[in-house]
Each structure stands twice: as structure tokens, then as C-alpha cells.
Design an enzyme around this catalytic site. Structure first.
Site, mmCIF file in Angstrom:
data_model
loop_
_atom_site.group_PDB
_atom_site.id
_atom_site.type_symbol
_atom_site.label_atom_id
_atom_site.label_comp_id
_atom_site.label_asym_id
_atom_site.label_seq_id
_atom_site.Cartn_x
_atom_site.Cartn_y
_atom_site.Cartn_z
ATOM 1 N N LYS A 81 46.216 36.761 28.774
ATOM 2 C CA LYS A 81 47.372 36.871 27.647
ATOM 3 C C LYS A 81 47.842 36.045 26.834
ATOM 4 O O LYS A 81 48.293 36.787 26.073
ATOM 5 C CB LYS A 81 48.177 38.225 28.540
ATOM 6 C CG LYS A 81 47.370 39.595 29.030
ATOM 7 C CD LYS A 81 48.586 39.914 29.765
ATOM 8 C CE LYS A 81 47.814 41.512 30.687
ATOM 9 N NZ LYS A 81 46.859 41.073 31.654
HETATM 10 C C1 LIG Z 1 45.104 42.109 32.358
HETATM 11 C C2 LIG Z 1 44.685 41.146 32.745
HETATM 12 C C3 LIG Z 1 43.427 41.720 33.019
HETATM 13 C C4 LIG Z 1 43.062 43.027 32.214
HETATM 14 O O1 LIG Z 1 42.719 42.711 31.079
HETATM 15 P P1 LIG Z 1 42.898 44.699 30.670
HETATM 16 O O2 LIG Z 1 43.024 44.170 29.329
HETATM 17 O O3 LIG Z 1 44.131 44.916 30.721
HETATM 18 O O4 LIG Z 1 41.487 44.948 30.637
HETATM 19 C C5 LIG Z 1 42.446 40.683 33.879
HETATM 20 N N1 LIG Z 1 42.847 40.027 33.859
HETATM 21 C C6 LIG Z 1 44.235 39.556 33.591
HETATM 22 C C7 LIG Z 1 44.065 37.814 34.920
HETATM 23 C C8 LIG Z 1 45.067 39.593 33.406
HETATM 24 O O5 LIG Z 1 46.528 39.048 32.858
#
Ligand SMILES: *Cc1c(COP(=O)(O)O)cnc(C)c1O
Length: 465
Positions: A111
Site C-alpha cells: 500500500k
Molecule cells: C491491501 C492488501 C492486499 C489486497 O489488495 P487489494 O487492492 O485490496 O485487493 C493484499 N495484501 C496485502 C499485504 C495488503 O495490505
């Protein structure tokens, strides 16, 4: 480039307006009117570019005259200069597959790629308009810290993040509460994550309060977050193919809110040679059920060892639905209304066929996830975190696939230890967290209490406007 809503109720707006608006005012999601088309010549030219240059090439066509290439270049440098790997999102060969490491940012999860950029973008847009923004969000752990790191120290932004007291992992808690900048306000509520979400929703629905305090959100519905994630699909392709445009790639994406995999879909629509998109979920399988049956129906949320994918309804899914419905906002609105009313909706058999032709979807349970961490470690000496392991497992039948690694394995030490008997060595960003000073307010899980707290924190500054 103009932006429209999936539900058709917003007159076309600019990129900047779309970023500030976040969620479309008609309840839908914002999307560009068209996708810039990247020709083969350009793809070949981009193949050797370092990440920051490539990021400018991929993102700039979406910004129109709002942001110059030079400004974008500065934003990109500022956003990714702090990543711990010189390549920003390096690609590693692991057996027959590739792992795209997206976790070298300040909070060791993918993120950061989007939220570092969004924070700097907000700052630029606010400098221009002269305003102040107050970001409010609830987190179950990961998004909160990435959002805090995205805006810490910025003059024109305050951020209030609610997390459930004693119900996030110690590392996750420390990642948030050790950020001591004046504009960062951590609130531990005496309740659950759901209580936090309920409070945030209530405050956003308090329109007078929302207007007066200019409340904004950083959740995955912001278009700029998706856009920043499109870049690494191009980057991975260029590293694997070396610019050979006949080389189509399969990407495997650990999926929760459908943001990351939707960015892959956007890359494909721009002309990136994509063979399949592997949609990997944990046992919270609403999306894999949708791909395999055409029915979209929420069930109860299960808590798993890949908690960032423990979701019930995917906020970005509506963006894909819009294209599946041939950009017919009327039909999207109808389906979303049906979803709201019945908790269920479905598409035609023919549509489901086209979905399944592009996406390969698989739900991977806990045992298989742990097994994958163990196997990958035993065979190749590489440690996957549980989210990334879900993606690698789901791509088992796709040799040569690029598997997105969404978190550093040291962030999920317990699961990794269960799988291989030891934890992964922590990156510098996760070291020494337990010894650092912290600041956090513990408050009742009550929207009136939270509202009071926000007002009291901002009252001094607020009067200046
Ligand atoms: C948020 C997240 C996801 C999922 O991603 P999306 O864009 O919500 O599908 C997968 N793995 C980790 C570690 C995350 O923080």
C-alpha cells in the site's frame, strides 16, 4: 483527460477534481473516460527505463494539463526516493515464477506504493488551492500505517486514524503510534474494527461536520491509488520481456478490495501484453466465486492469516463491473442497487464466460497457504508472507507468472514461523519499533466522542481560516 462516475451522476471532471473528490458524489467510483493507448514502439522504448522514469510515462497521460511532467517527476522522486530498494519494486526469479516485491516502502507492504504517491499528490493540490484537508479513516492494521506514512509532516493535512485497541498486532500498532509528527493523530478505540468503520461512516454522513472540517478519505477508492499501481505492471513486464512485445505475461494478485488487480486490468486495457490475471483470494472468496459462477454475494467474514484480504464486499469491484457492462452506468447502478437490496447480484452466462477467459480465480485456504510458504522456502530459500503465498499458490499452473508480493514476510512473523519454524529477518523499517516513543489516544467507541476529539485537536488551527 476527464473522469466520470460508474453510476453516471457526475459531469466530467479533471484529474485533480477526481483526486480530491475520492468517492464520486453519486456514490459511484471515478474512472477516466478513455484509456491512453500505448503502442508497441513505446512499450519497447519503455523496457529499459528505471522505475521513476517509467512512472512518469505511465501516469502522465491521465493527468491532462493539471500536472506537468516536471511536477509529476518531482512527485515520483519524493514518493519513491525513500524506498529501501534502488529499483523500488524489484523482480526476483523464484523457481519457475517471478516475484514482484512491492514491500520496500516505509511500512513494508504494497500500500506504500500508492499512498506515498497519494500523500504527495494531495500536498501539491492543496498548495495550489490553499486549503487544508483532514483525513479520517479506520484501519484493521495495514492501511492505517501506510496512510500515516504517506502524509506525516505535511502542513496542509491532518490525519486521524482509528484502530481497535489491543486488536491489531504489536508491530502494526507500533508502526502507527511511533509516528510523532504533529499532524498525525492515532486513536485506539475501545471496540472492534467494525466499530471504527461505523464511526467513520457516521462522521462522513454528518454533512455539516464533513464540510466544515473538510474531511477526506484515503481508502482504496481514490483513482490516484489505482493509477500509481498500474506502473509496476509495466515495470515487471519490461523486466521479464526485455521489450519483446510478443511476450504475454500472466500476473497473480493476492486480492481483497480488487484495487491491485484492477490496476493490472487498466494496464492491459492500455496495451500491456497480458495473458491472464490470476485473482487469488483467501477463504473470503466472494470474488473467486464471482469469477467462477457469475454470482456476487457476500458472506460472513472469516479472520485468516492473511488479514489484509479479509473482506466481504470489494470496494473497487464496481470499476470492473462498469467495463463488463460496456460502460453503461444505468446497468451498473441497477446492479449495485440490487446488491444493496438483496445482498446478491448476478451476470449473464455469456458475461461470466468473458470474465473467466481473462481472470483465473482461486480461493486458497490457510493450510495450503502455510504449505506454500514452506515449499517455497524449502525449494528456493525464499520466504513469502501469507498474502503473497496465496498468490503464488493460485498461480501454480502458470509457470512464468509474475506473482505480486504484497507484504514483507517479517510483518507476519507468526504465520511464517508456523510454516517454516523461524521468522524472516526484519527490514530496517521494522527494526527497533518496540523501543520507540509512542503517542496514541484511547477513546470510547462512540462517534460523538471521536467528533469532539477531532474538533478539539483542530480548533486552534480551524479559527485561522
Ligand atoms: C491491501 C492488501 C492486499 C489486497 O489488495 P487489494 O487492492 O485490496 O485487493 C493484499 N495484501 C496485502 C499485504 C495488503 O495490505
Amino acid at each position: 483527460m476527464r473522469y466520470v462516475s460508474t453510476r453516471g451522476g457526475v459531469d466530467p471532471i479533471t484529474f485533480s477534481q477526481a483526486v480530491i473528490m475520492g468517492l464520486a458524489t453519486d456514490g459511484g467510483l471515478l474512472l477516466p473516460e478513455t484509456f491512453p493507448q500505448i503502442g508497441q514502439e513505446e512499450l519497447r522504448r519503455w523496457a529499459g527505463m528505471p522505475f521513476p522514469e517509467l512512472a512518469v510515462e505511465v501516469m502522465h497521460p491521465y493527468m491532462g494539463d493539471d500536472i506537468s511532467r516536471e511536477q509529476l517527476s518531482t512527485l515520483v522522486e519524493r514518493s519513491y526516493g525513500g524506498f529501501l530498494h534502488p529499483e523500488v519494486t524489484p523482480l526476483v526469479r523464484v523457481g519457475e515464477q517471478y516475484v514482484l516485491e512491492l514491500f520496500h516502502g516505509p511500512t513494508a507492504a504494497f500500500k506504500d506504493v500508492a499512498l506515498q504517491f497519494l500523500g504527495n499528490l494531495f500536498e501539491l493540490l492543496l498548495e495550489r488551492s490553499g486549503g487544508h484537508l483532514n483525513i479520517l479513516g479506520a484501519t484493521s492494521g495495514d492501511t492505517g500505517s501506510a496512510a500515516i506514512y504517506g502524509v506525516r509532516g505535511q502542513r496542509r493535512i491532518d490525519i486521524f486514524i482509528l484502530h481497535p485497541h489491543n486488536r491489531v498486532s504489536p508491530i502494526q500498532e507500533r508502526q502507527m503510534t511511533t509516528v510523532l509528527d504533529d499532524n498525525v493523530h492515532n486513536i485506539a478505540i475501545e471496540g472492534t474494527f467494525d466499530d471504527g468503520q461505523r464511526i467513520v461512516k457516521a462522521l462522513f454522513n454528518d454533512l455539516e461536520f464533513k464540510e466544515e472540517y473538510r474531511l477526506g478519505a484515503v481508502n482504496s477508492i481514490n483513482w490516484a491509488r489505482i493509477l500509481a499501481q498500474v506502473v509496476y505492471y509495466f515495470y515487471a513486464w519490461s523486466r521479464v520481456s526485455g521489450g519483446d512485445t510478443s511476450r504475454k505475461l500472466t500476473f497473480s494478485v493476492p486480492t481483497g478490495n480488487f484495487g491491485d488487480i484492477f490496476a493490472g486490468y487498466v494496464a492491459m486495457r492500455m496495451g500491456l501484453p497480458v495473458a491472464r490475471l490470476v485473482l487469488a483470494t483467501n477463504r473470503n472468496d466472494i470474488l473467486s466465486r464471482f469469477v467462477n459462477t457469475g454470482v456476487y454475494q457476500a458472506r460472513a467474514v472469516h479472520h485468516t492469516i492473511s488479514p489484509s484480504m479479509d473482506i466481504q464486499v470489494s470496494s473497487n469491484f464496481e470499476r470492473y463491473l462498469y467495463y463488463l457492462m460496456d460502460q453503461d452506468a444505468e446497468r451498473v447502478r441497477g446492479l449495485m442497487e440490487q446488491m444493496g437490496r438483496d445482498g446478491r447480484m448476478s451476470i449473464s452466462a455469456k458475461q461470466q464466460e468473458s470474465v473467466a477467459a481473462l481472470f483465473h480465480a482461486e480461493a486458497v485456504g490457510e493450510e495450503k497457504t502455510l504449505e506454500q510458504i514452506a515449499t517455497t522456502y524449502r525449494e528456493f530459500g525464499y520466504i513469502l508472507d501469507p498474502h503473497s503465498a496465496v498468490g503464488v499458490r493460485a498461480a501454480a499452473d502458470f509457470p512464468g507468472a509474475v506473482c505480486l508480493a504484497t507484504a514483507h514476510p517479517a510483518k507476519f512473523g507468526d504465520a511464517v514461523k508456523r510454516a517454516i519454524g523461524c521468522e524472516a529477518p526484519p527490514p530496517p523499517s521494522l527494526q527497533g519499533l518496540m523501543e520507540k516513543a509512542t503517542r496514541c489516544e484511547i477513546l470510547a467507541a462512540d462517534s460523538a466522542v471521536i467528533k469532539n476529539f477531532i474538533q478539539s485537536k483542530l480548533s486552534g488551527r480551524h479559527e485561522q481560516h
